[in-house]
Design an enzyme around this catalytic site. Structure first.
Site, PDB file in Angstrom:
ATOM      1  N   ARG A  51      34.387  32.114  44.471  1.00 12.92           N
ATOM      2  CA  ARG A  51      34.435  33.058  43.337  1.00 12.92           C
ATOM      3  C   ARG A  51      33.103  33.814  43.237  1.00 12.92           C
ATOM      4  NH1 ARG A  51      39.115  34.445  40.703  1.00 12.92           N
ATOM      5  NH2 ARG A  51      37.760  35.014  38.981  1.00 12.92           N
ATOM      6  N   PHE A  91      49.063  46.930  33.432  1.00 12.73           N
ATOM      7  CA  PHE A  91      48.738  47.267  34.823  1.00 12.73           C
ATOM      8  C   PHE A  91      49.538  46.453  35.840  1.00 12.73           C
ATOM      9  CE2 PHE A  91      45.597  44.046  33.470  1.00 12.73           C
ATOM     10  CZ  PHE A  91      45.794  43.070  34.446  1.00 12.73           C
ATOM     11  N   TYR A 149      50.747  35.895  40.202  1.00  9.45           N
ATOM     12  CA  TYR A 149      50.054  36.463  39.034  1.00  9.45           C
ATOM     13  C   TYR A 149      50.903  36.305  37.771  1.00  9.45           C
ATOM     14  CZ  TYR A 149      46.477  38.695  42.006  1.00  9.45           C
ATOM     15  OH  TYR A 149      45.431  38.943  42.864  1.00  9.45           O
ATOM     16  N   LYS A 167      43.055  41.186  50.822  1.00 16.04           N
ATOM     17  CA  LYS A 167      44.092  42.044  50.254  1.00 16.04           C
ATOM     18  C   LYS A 167      44.383  43.268  51.136  1.00 16.04           C
ATOM     19  CE  LYS A 167      43.197  40.513  45.495  1.00 16.04           C
ATOM     20  NZ  LYS A 167      42.912  40.941  44.094  1.00 16.04           N
ATOM     21  N   THR A 211      35.755  40.707  38.877  1.00 16.52           N
ATOM     22  CA  THR A 211      37.097  41.239  39.116  1.00 16.52           C
ATOM     23  C   THR A 211      37.094  42.755  39.302  1.00 16.52           C
ATOM     24  OG1 THR A 211      38.044  39.459  37.784  1.00 16.52           O
ATOM     25  CG2 THR A 211      39.416  41.429  38.116  1.00 16.52           C
ATOM     26  N   ASN A 226      40.331  45.303  44.932  1.00 14.99           N
ATOM     27  CA  ASN A 226      39.083  44.544  44.993  1.00 14.99           C
ATOM     28  C   ASN A 226      38.984  43.589  46.183  1.00 14.99           C
ATOM     29  OD1 ASN A 226      40.879  42.681  44.038  1.00 14.99           O
ATOM     30  ND2 ASN A 226      39.887  42.364  42.046  1.00 14.99           N
ATOM     31  N   GLU A 285      48.560  27.619  44.246  1.00 16.21           N
ATOM     32  CA  GLU A 285      48.658  28.798  45.104  1.00 16.21           C
ATOM     33  C   GLU A 285      48.878  28.414  46.566  1.00 16.21           C
ATOM     34  OE1 GLU A 285      45.073  30.952  44.012  1.00 16.21           O
ATOM     35  OE2 GLU A 285      45.849  31.311  41.985  1.00 16.21           O
ATOM     36  N   HIS A 301      40.978  37.801  47.027  1.00 18.91           N
ATOM     37  CA  HIS A 301      41.386  36.890  45.946  1.00 18.91           C
ATOM     38  C   HIS A 301      40.798  35.516  46.220  1.00 18.91           C
ATOM     39  CE1 HIS A 301      43.868  34.456  43.249  1.00 18.91           C
ATOM     40  NE2 HIS A 301      44.045  33.638  44.276  1.00 18.91           N
TER      41      HIS A 301
HETATM   42  P1  DAT Z   1      40.478  37.806  39.706  1.00 15.96           P
HETATM   43  O1  DAT Z   1      41.158  38.500  40.865  1.00 15.96           O
HETATM   44  O2  DAT Z   1      39.008  38.103  39.657  1.00 15.96           O
HETATM   45  O3  DAT Z   1      40.793  36.342  39.616  1.00 15.96           O
HETATM   46  P2  DAT Z   1      42.391  38.179  37.494  1.00 15.96           P
HETATM   47  O4  DAT Z   1      43.034  36.910  37.941  1.00 15.96           O
HETATM   48  O5  DAT Z   1      42.021  38.305  36.053  1.00 15.96           O
HETATM   49  O6  DAT Z   1      41.052  38.486  38.350  1.00 15.96           O
HETATM   50  O7  DAT Z   1      43.333  39.427  37.829  1.00 15.96           O
HETATM   51  C1  DAT Z   1      44.060  39.428  39.041  1.00 15.96           C
HETATM   52  C2  DAT Z   1      44.050  40.829  39.604  1.00 15.96           C
HETATM   53  O8  DAT Z   1      44.677  41.730  38.696  1.00 15.96           O
HETATM   54  C3  DAT Z   1      42.651  41.389  39.825  1.00 15.96           C
HETATM   55  O9  DAT Z   1      42.094  40.987  41.057  1.00 15.96           O
HETATM   56  C4  DAT Z   1      42.902  42.869  39.750  1.00 15.96           C
HETATM   57  C5  DAT Z   1      44.043  42.998  38.745  1.00 15.96           C
HETATM   58  N1  DAT Z   1      43.503  43.309  37.408  1.00 15.96           N
HETATM   59  C6  DAT Z   1      42.905  42.446  36.543  1.00 15.96           C
HETATM   60  N2  DAT Z   1      42.548  43.068  35.422  1.00 15.96           N
HETATM   61  C7  DAT Z   1      42.935  44.371  35.559  1.00 15.96           C
HETATM   62  C8  DAT Z   1      42.850  45.534  34.728  1.00 15.96           C
HETATM   63  N3  DAT Z   1      42.306  45.494  33.505  1.00 15.96           N
HETATM   64  N4  DAT Z   1      43.351  46.712  35.225  1.00 15.96           N
HETATM   65  C9  DAT Z   1      43.917  46.762  36.439  1.00 15.96           C
HETATM   66  N5  DAT Z   1      44.028  45.695  37.279  1.00 15.96           N
HETATM   67  C10 DAT Z   1      43.550  44.530  36.837  1.00 15.96           C
HETATM   68 MG    MG Z   2      42.532  35.345  39.201  1.00 16.40          MG
END
Ligand code: DAT
Ligand code: MG
Length: 137
Positions: A85, A57, A49, A9, A91, A116, A130, A119
């Site tokens: 993962r 967010f 996403y 990222k 996350t 973070n 994807e 991905h």
């Molecule tokens: P991951 O990246 O672990 O697969 P995800 O698919 O649930 O997690 O979410 C995608 C991204 O969205 C994640 O890397 C960061 C952002 N995100 C997720 N939950 C969030 C939250 N509660 N507040 C802010 N950003 C968030």
């Molecule tokens: Mg995800």
């Protein structure tokens, strides 16, 4: 052989972490099949996403993911979806264990932005979707 889709990222590119992240991939024994540096459009991030578009967010997430170039690619190896993962960690970096990429390279969110570092697809089906979306394959 199983494949997953991964992104390094924008924060990781800006902070010069690409080599350390790719080195963990190689150390683990996964094969890097495809590697592309690009700057994602808002439209691409929204499609990627799509399960999060209703979250409060979401605008912050789009701003973050389009804030600079990313490296997007394919990793290949046995059970690579789960293993990548696990290598990424939780996350929210505040919950990511030391030893994981997020646990070693990222802090708890600042101003609601979960920067973070990486991905990874969360299932084989998501990896197919994807890879098609980002790489046209
Ligand atoms: P991951 O990246 O672990 O697969 P995800 O698919 O649930 O997690 O979410 C995608 C991204 O969205 C994640 O890397 C960061 C952002 N995100 C997720 N939950 C969030 C939250 N509660 N507040 C802010 N950003 C968030
Ligand atoms: Mg995800």
């Amino acid at each position: 052989m199983e494949q997953t889709f991964f992104i390094i990222k924008p924060d990781a590119i800006k902070r010069g972490l690409v080599g350390q992240i790719l080195s963990r991939v190689e150390r683990r024994g996964f094969v890097i099949r495809d590697l592309n540096m690009m700057t994602a459009t808002e439209d691409l991030v929204a499609k990627h996403y799509e399960h999060l578009t209703d979250k409060p967010f979401f605008p912050l997430l789009v701003d973050y993911m389009t804030s600079g170039p990313v490296i997007a690619g394919i990793l290949e190896g046995p059970e690579v979806v789960k293993s990548w993962r696990d290598m990424m960690g939780a996350t929210n970096p505040v919950n990511a264990l030391p030893g994981t990429i997020r646990g070693d390279f990222a802090t708890a969110p600042i101003d609601g932005i979960v920067a973070n570092v990486v991905h990874g697809s969360d299932s084989i089906e998501a990896a197919h979707r994807e890879i098609a979306l980002w790489l046209g394959k």
